[in-house]
Scaffold this motif. Structure first.
Motif, short mmCIF file in Angstrom:
data_model
loop_
_atom_site.label_atom_id
_atom_site.label_comp_id
_atom_site.label_asym_id
_atom_site.label_seq_id
_atom_site.Cartn_x
_atom_site.Cartn_y
_atom_site.Cartn_z
N LEU A 132 46.12 83.60 108.42
CA LEU A 132 46.80 83.11 107.35
C LEU A 132 47.10 81.26 108.01
N GLN B 44 50.57 78.89 101.82
CA GLN B 44 49.78 78.78 101.07
C GLN B 44 48.75 77.74 101.69
N LEU C 282 45.24 89.67 102.98
CA LEU C 282 44.75 88.75 104.14
C LEU C 282 44.67 88.84 105.43
N ASP D 153 42.05 89.73 107.80
CA ASP D 153 42.02 89.20 109.83
C ASP D 153 41.72 90.50 110.66
N ALA E 299 39.19 84.26 104.12
CA ALA E 299 40.68 84.65 103.39
C ALA E 299 40.89 82.99 103.10
N ALA F 281 43.84 82.34 100.04
CA ALA F 281 45.48 82.13 100.46
C ALA F 281 45.74 80.75 100.11
N THR G 43 43.29 93.39 98.08
CA THR G 43 42.63 92.31 97.15
C THR G 43 42.81 92.58 95.95
#
Length: 198
Positions: A4, A31, A47, A51, A84, A88, A155
């Motif tokens: 992120l 963000q 997120l 990762d 991502a 984000a 999600t």
């Protein structure tokens, strides 16, 4: 430094001068294109899972001796960075997302579906549940698959919590876990994978 941080931090090839920023000490994270969200929320959970999936696929790729599969895995790792970024982004700035860099488009899903079809035609699946661990590469891929499934669940939870989650992102994560399952079966090579029951 998290994924992120990378998608919301410097862009355009700029170098990162330091790993720590202190901006997240208050329990929030930035963000893409501005704004902050709680680190403990469902979106950041998703997120974090993405990762982790990038890293899990990297473990598999590091132990992969098959050039074609290695190329596929690297491609998937890079596509997860796009996923991502799409998740984000500050919702007010979705218009700034770029296809293939920060925006997930339906073509990514179509490409995965074509690859799944191609691979299953080459090596049809057995109609049984399989126990992971037949080869190191297969085991690494099956672990990556479970991380992708978790990313999909978080999600969907983020969407339920009111975050903007595009339909292509949801579909991509679902198809990705299917593809990683197919790749795991391929990684078992000619070895007999044990079924979930005798």
């Amino acid at each position: 430094m998290t994924l992120l941080t990378l998608v919301s931090g410097p862009t355009g090839g700029q170098s990162v001068s330091r790993v720590y920023t202190r901006t997240g000490d208050g329990g929030t994270t930035g963000q893409l294109y501005g704004g902050r969200i709680e680190k403990g929320g469902a979106l950041v959970e998703a997120l974090g899972d993405i990762d982790e999936a990038v890293s899990a696929l990297g473990v598999a790729r590091a132990g992969c001796g098959d050039e074609r599969m290695s190329e596929i895995l690297l491609r998937l790792q890079r596509e997860l960075f796009v996923v991502a970024a799409d998740l984000a982004v500050n919702p007010k700035h979705r218009d700034r997302l770029k296809p293939g860099i920060s925006l997930v488009e339906p073509q990514l899903i179509t490409d995965i579906e074509h690859l799944i079809d191609e691979l299953t035609e080459e090596r049809p699946l057995k109609p049984v549940f399989l126990v992971p661990g037949t080869t190191p590469l297969e085991a690494a891929l099956d672990l990556a698959r479970t991380v992708v499934r978790r990313a999909e669940r978080h999600t969907l939870r983020a969407k339920d919590d009111g975050h903007v989650v595009s339909e292509p992102v949801r579909h991509y994560l679902n198809r990705l876990s299917d593809l990683v399952f197919i790749l795991a079966r391929r990684a078992a090579d000619e070895a007999e994978e044990p079924a979930s029951h005798e």
